[in-house]
Enzyme design. Structure first.
Site, PDB file in Angstrom:
ATOM      1  N   PHE A   1       0.800  -1.229   0.000  1.00  0.00           N
ATOM      2  CA  PHE A   1       0.000   0.000   0.000  1.00  0.00           C
ATOM      3  C   PHE A   1       0.830   1.275   0.000  1.00  0.00           C
ATOM      4  CE2 PHE A   1       0.927  -0.201   4.556  1.00  0.00           C
ATOM      5  CZ  PHE A   1       1.115   1.138   4.859  1.00  0.00           C
TER       6      PHE A   1
ATOM      7  N   LYS B   1      -1.289  -7.047  -9.539  1.00  0.00           N
ATOM      8  CA  LYS B   1      -2.246  -7.102  -8.419  1.00  0.00           C
ATOM      9  C   LYS B   1      -1.883  -5.941  -7.484  1.00  0.00           C
ATOM     10  CE  LYS B   1      -3.082  -8.220  -4.568  1.00  0.00           C
ATOM     11  NZ  LYS B   1      -3.563  -7.275  -3.515  1.00  0.00           N
TER      12      LYS B   1
ATOM     13  N   GLU C   1      -4.920  -3.774  -2.229  1.00  0.00           N
ATOM     14  CA  GLU C   1      -6.370  -3.581  -2.102  1.00  0.00           C
ATOM     15  C   GLU C   1      -6.695  -2.313  -1.321  1.00  0.00           C
ATOM     16  OE1 GLU C   1      -4.527  -5.899  -0.827  1.00  0.00           O
ATOM     17  OE2 GLU C   1      -4.960  -6.222   1.314  1.00  0.00           O
ATOM     18  N   LYS C   2      -5.673  -1.730  -0.672  1.00  0.00           N
ATOM     19  CA  LYS C   2      -5.928  -0.526   0.134  1.00  0.00           C
ATOM     20  C   LYS C   2      -5.910   0.755  -0.701  1.00  0.00           C
ATOM     21  CE  LYS C   2      -4.364  -2.452   4.482  1.00  0.00           C
ATOM     22  NZ  LYS C   2      -3.523  -3.635   4.210  1.00  0.00           N
TER      23      LYS C   2
ATOM     24  N   SER D   1       5.145  -7.071   3.112  1.00  0.00           N
ATOM     25  CA  SER D   1       5.617  -7.532   4.429  1.00  0.00           C
ATOM     26  C   SER D   1       6.320  -8.888   4.327  1.00  0.00           C
ATOM     27  CB  SER D   1       4.417  -7.676   5.357  1.00  0.00           C
ATOM     28  OG  SER D   1       3.588  -8.720   4.875  1.00  0.00           O
TER      29      SER D   1
ATOM     30  N   CYS E   1       9.612   1.788   3.345  1.00  0.00           N
ATOM     31  CA  CYS E   1      10.487   0.661   3.684  1.00  0.00           C
ATOM     32  C   CYS E   1      11.911   1.142   3.885  1.00  0.00           C
ATOM     33  CB  CYS E   1      10.442  -0.389   2.598  1.00  0.00           C
ATOM     34  SG  CYS E   1      11.115   0.230   1.078  1.00  0.00           S
TER      35      CYS E   1
ATOM     36  N   GLU F   1       9.056  -4.427  12.948  1.00  0.00           N
ATOM     37  CA  GLU F   1       9.004  -3.238  12.088  1.00  0.00           C
ATOM     38  C   GLU F   1       7.754  -2.457  12.503  1.00  0.00           C
ATOM     39  OE1 GLU F   1       7.839  -3.955   7.980  1.00  0.00           O
ATOM     40  OE2 GLU F   1       9.060  -2.271   7.315  1.00  0.00           O
TER      41      GLU F   1
HETATM   42  P1  NAD Z   1       1.398  -6.671   2.887  1.00  0.00           P
HETATM   43  O1  NAD Z   1       2.380  -7.780   2.849  1.00  0.00           O
HETATM   44  O2  NAD Z   1       0.338  -6.689   3.895  1.00  0.00           O
HETATM   45  O3  NAD Z   1       0.651  -6.595   1.455  1.00  0.00           O
HETATM   46  C1  NAD Z   1       1.390  -6.619   0.258  1.00  0.00           C
HETATM   47  C2  NAD Z   1       0.598  -7.396  -0.789  1.00  0.00           C
HETATM   48  O4  NAD Z   1       0.513  -8.764  -0.433  1.00  0.00           O
HETATM   49  C3  NAD Z   1      -0.822  -6.889  -0.958  1.00  0.00           C
HETATM   50  O5  NAD Z   1      -1.088  -6.820  -2.338  1.00  0.00           O
HETATM   51  C4  NAD Z   1      -1.660  -7.923  -0.233  1.00  0.00           C
HETATM   52  O6  NAD Z   1      -2.924  -8.085  -0.819  1.00  0.00           O
HETATM   53  C5  NAD Z   1      -0.838  -9.185  -0.348  1.00  0.00           C
HETATM   54  N1  NAD Z   1      -0.928 -10.054   0.833  1.00  0.00           N
HETATM   55  C6  NAD Z   1      -0.914  -9.663   2.143  1.00  0.00           C
HETATM   56  N2  NAD Z   1      -0.958 -10.730   2.952  1.00  0.00           N
HETATM   57  C7  NAD Z   1      -0.995 -11.822   2.164  1.00  0.00           C
HETATM   58  C8  NAD Z   1      -1.051 -13.229   2.421  1.00  0.00           C
HETATM   59  N3  NAD Z   1      -1.063 -13.715   3.656  1.00  0.00           N
HETATM   60  N4  NAD Z   1      -1.073 -14.054   1.367  1.00  0.00           N
HETATM   61  C9  NAD Z   1      -1.048 -13.581   0.113  1.00  0.00           C
HETATM   62  N5  NAD Z   1      -1.010 -12.259  -0.182  1.00  0.00           N
HETATM   63  C10 NAD Z   1      -0.974 -11.398   0.815  1.00  0.00           C
HETATM   64  O7  NAD Z   1       2.249  -5.322   2.946  1.00  0.00           O
HETATM   65  P2  NAD Z   1       1.705  -3.836   3.103  1.00  0.00           P
HETATM   66  O8  NAD Z   1       1.204  -3.644   4.480  1.00  0.00           O
HETATM   67  O9  NAD Z   1       0.834  -3.478   1.972  1.00  0.00           O
HETATM   68  O10 NAD Z   1       3.072  -3.014   2.933  1.00  0.00           O
HETATM   69  C11 NAD Z   1       3.938  -2.685   3.984  1.00  0.00           C
HETATM   70  C12 NAD Z   1       5.134  -3.605   4.014  1.00  0.00           C
HETATM   71  O11 NAD Z   1       5.817  -3.553   2.781  1.00  0.00           O
HETATM   72  C13 NAD Z   1       6.164  -3.189   5.056  1.00  0.00           C
HETATM   73  O12 NAD Z   1       6.652  -4.348   5.687  1.00  0.00           O
HETATM   74  C14 NAD Z   1       7.261  -2.539   4.229  1.00  0.00           C
HETATM   75  O13 NAD Z   1       8.551  -2.562   4.802  1.00  0.00           O
HETATM   76  C15 NAD Z   1       7.202  -3.364   2.996  1.00  0.00           C
HETATM   77  N6  NAD Z   1       7.795  -2.675   1.862  1.00  0.00           N
HETATM   78  C16 NAD Z   1       9.010  -3.101   1.434  1.00  0.00           C
HETATM   79  C17 NAD Z   1       9.632  -2.461   0.382  1.00  0.00           C
HETATM   80  C18 NAD Z   1      10.979  -2.902  -0.103  1.00  0.00           C
HETATM   81  O14 NAD Z   1      11.344  -2.536  -1.209  1.00  0.00           O
HETATM   82  N7  NAD Z   1      11.707  -3.680   0.670  1.00  0.00           N
HETATM   83  C19 NAD Z   1       8.992  -1.388  -0.246  1.00  0.00           C
HETATM   84  C20 NAD Z   1       7.730  -0.994   0.211  1.00  0.00           C
HETATM   85  C21 NAD Z   1       7.140  -1.655   1.272  1.00  0.00           C
END
Ligand code: NAD
Length: 515
Positions: free
Chosen positions: A167, A191, A194-195, A244, A299, A399
């Site tokens: 998101f 994909k 969703e937020k 994440s 991140c 985090e």
């Molecule tokens: P998230 O993992 O909750 O969601 C990311 C994506 O994965 C979404 O599209 C979501 O629908 C999907 N998803 C979530 N849980 C899932 C599951 N159990 N099974 C399958 N799909 C699933 O992450 P977020 O809250 O949207 O983003 C924040 C996180 O992203 C933080 O941990 C941040 O550090 C990380 N991030 C990392 C970078 C990097 O380059 N390292 C960059 C941006 C964000």
């Protein structure tokens, strides 16, 4: 939304009192999902429902993959120069619409408009870089590897690739993915989070306006089910993920068990080491900007600072500067930080702050009870600073992903390095010093993929790659830059022989050798 144009959050379309539904993009058409399961996209400053995002049905997902597969043969054979020109046009259109994109991001994600512009701009740079794909994708050639025989390699696209987004950067991260993939000749299924799915749809519209043929880029919405379908589908060759660790490691193992390439960028705990010889003003500004910018939801946010020796006394000055930041709705011109993404995120962050206090950290600045006039229902947290944090505290191990700066202390530079290197994450780390020798030691010994020397957020530009390491990354080939091109291509090596063979040279069944 009708079947053709997505109307952005800033120009509501339905007129029936119902929030607009965000369409999928399948085979060049923006289509409403048949699914009756919808998730509200909520403005984090006001709690208004901006739109509704569908949990795409399996049939619709299959249709998107089918469209991408069908588009692949002619797209991969489209001249590279044509593919580059579409990117050239796309970068122009993104510039034209940057204000609209930023407004959509602020409405759905909450960050300030200026920060949202930066979100778009950092993605735009990847589009610009993709305009030079012919050079980036060039193969290699060695002539006369054996008498009359030449060998060359070409980098070919893989086929259908997919991207799963978080998101926090609704424009930049989709733009890390599909421009590189499609300019290499792949087709794509995206994909979005969703937020905040709006920016992805707007970018796809622009890509189509730029001339991207139907089916080359497809979008499906949803959560776990559609993500699992992406991991499992045999037609998808590579998966790019950013988000994440829980989701990233699940996706990494599930998709790679199916033989796919996966690049998975995940969570972080980025540290700054401050040496007492650092330039005070510049360092304090850097700490405040990188700790609280985007409400800490980056991140590469610098969420932990390790003060070495006397620099510990600077804590008070960090507090002073952090106190002067303005927390407000992201559309307000003087807002420094907006709300966090959701009520649940706010609760989680507040709980982690409380756990720090219970574990013995000192709360130097508490932003939990902030009220923003006119936006009383928003998910706001003001800048928060915890000092005397120790490595075994929950607030340090997790985090936080909010506007919370943890302050630690070390008696020596070596001790500070040791603290940082013991942390499981390795996205980024920065040092603040005027000593070249200390900076060089830091660069060599620090276990982080992106290193800043007097630079708080060292996110590389697209001619390099985003090189997180340790628990912050799974895979072999990073996002964008040369590694990104390598991720979305496979090497074919050709050996050719053009020579006049003397007659009667006979047949040898021995393994050919080059002599
Ligand atoms: P998230 O993992 O909750 O969601 C990311 C994506 O994965 C979404 O599209 C979501 O629908 C999907 N998803 C979530 N849980 C899932 C599951 N159990 N099974 C399958 N799909 C699933 O992450 P977020 O809250 O949207 O983003 C924040 C996180 O992203 C933080 O941990 C941040 O550090 C990380 N991030 C990392 C970078 C990097 O380059 N390292 C960059 C941006 C964000």
């Amino acid at each position: 939304f009708g079947s053709s144009r997505f109307t952005t959050a800033t120009e509501p379309s339905s007129g029936h009192g119902q929030p607009p539904r965000v369409p999928n993009l399948i085979g060049g058409a923006f289509i409403d999902s048949k699914s009756s399961s919808l998730i509200d996209v909520i403005n984090p400053a006001t709690q208004e429902v901006v739109s509704q995002v569908p949990l795409t049905t399996n049939e619709e997902f299959k249709a998107a993959v089918h469209a991408a597969k069908k588009a692949f043969p002619s797209w991969r054979n489209t001249p590279i120069t044509t593919r580059q020109r579409i990117m050239l046009k796309l970068q122009q259109l993104i510039r034209r619409d940057i204000d609209k994109l930023a407004m959509n991001i602020t409405t759905e994600q909450g960050k300030t408009l200026k920060d949202a512009q930066g979100d778009v701009f950092r993605g735009l740079e990847v589009v610009e870089h993709s305009c030079g794909m012919a050079t980036l994708q060039m193969g290699e050639y060695v002539s006369n590897v054996s008498s009359g025989i030449d060998t060359y390699s070409v980098r070919e696209p893989l086929g259908v690739c997919a991207g799963i987004c978080p998101f926090n950067f609704p424009a930049m991260i989709p733009l890390w993915m599909f421009p590189v993939a499609v300019t290499c000749g792949n087709t794509f299924v995206l994909k979005p989070s969703e937020k905040d799915p709006g920016a992805s749809i707007m970018l796809a519209e622009l890509a189509m306006e730029a001339g991207l043929p139907d089916g080359v880029l497809n979008i499906v919405h949803g959560t776990n089910d559609v993500v699992n379908a992406i991991c499992d589908d045999d037609n998808i060759r590579a998966v790019s993920f950013v988000g994440s660790n829980t989701a990233g490691m699940h996706i990494y193992s599930r998709a790679s068990a199916k033989g796919k390439r996966v690049q998975s960028n995940m969570g972080a705990k980025n540290h700054a080491i401050v040496l007492p010889d650092a330039s005070v003003d510049a360092t304090l500004n850097a700490l405040v900007a990188a700790g609280f910018g985007a409400a800490g939801q980056r991140c590469m946010a610098l969420s932990t600072v390790v003060f070495v020796g006397e620099s510990k006394s600077w804590e008070d000055k960090v507090v002073e500067r952090a106190q002067s930041l303005k927390v407000d709705c992201g559309t307000k011109p003087d807002a420094d930080l907006g709300p966090v993404i959701s009520k649940q995120a706010k609760e989680r962050i507040c709980n982690l702050i409380q756990s720090g206090v219970s574990d013995g950290a000192k709360l130097l600045l508490d932003g939990r009870n902030i009220v923003v006039p006119g936006y009383e229902r928003g998910n706001f947290i003001g800048p928060t600073i915890l000092a005397d944090v120790k490595p075994d505290m929950e607030c340090y191990k997790e985090e936080i992903f909010g506007p919370v700066l943890l302050c630690m202390q070390a008696n020596s530079f070596e001790e500070a390095l040791d603290i940082v290197n013991k942390n499981k994450y390795g996205n980024g780390a920065s040092i603040f010093t005027t000593s070249g020798a200390a900076a060089r030691k830091f660069q060599t010994e620090i276990e982080a993929g992106q290193v800043g020397i007097n630079v708080p957020i060292p996110v590389p530009l697209p001619f390099f790659s985003f090189t997180g390491s340790k628990a912050s990354f799974a895979g072999d080939l990073n996002f964008y830059g040369k590694a990104g091109v390598n991720f979305y291509t496979q090497i074919k090596t050709v050996t050719q022989q053009w020579k006049d063979l003397p007659s009667g040279s006979g047949v040898s069944l021995a393994m050919p050798t080059s002599q």
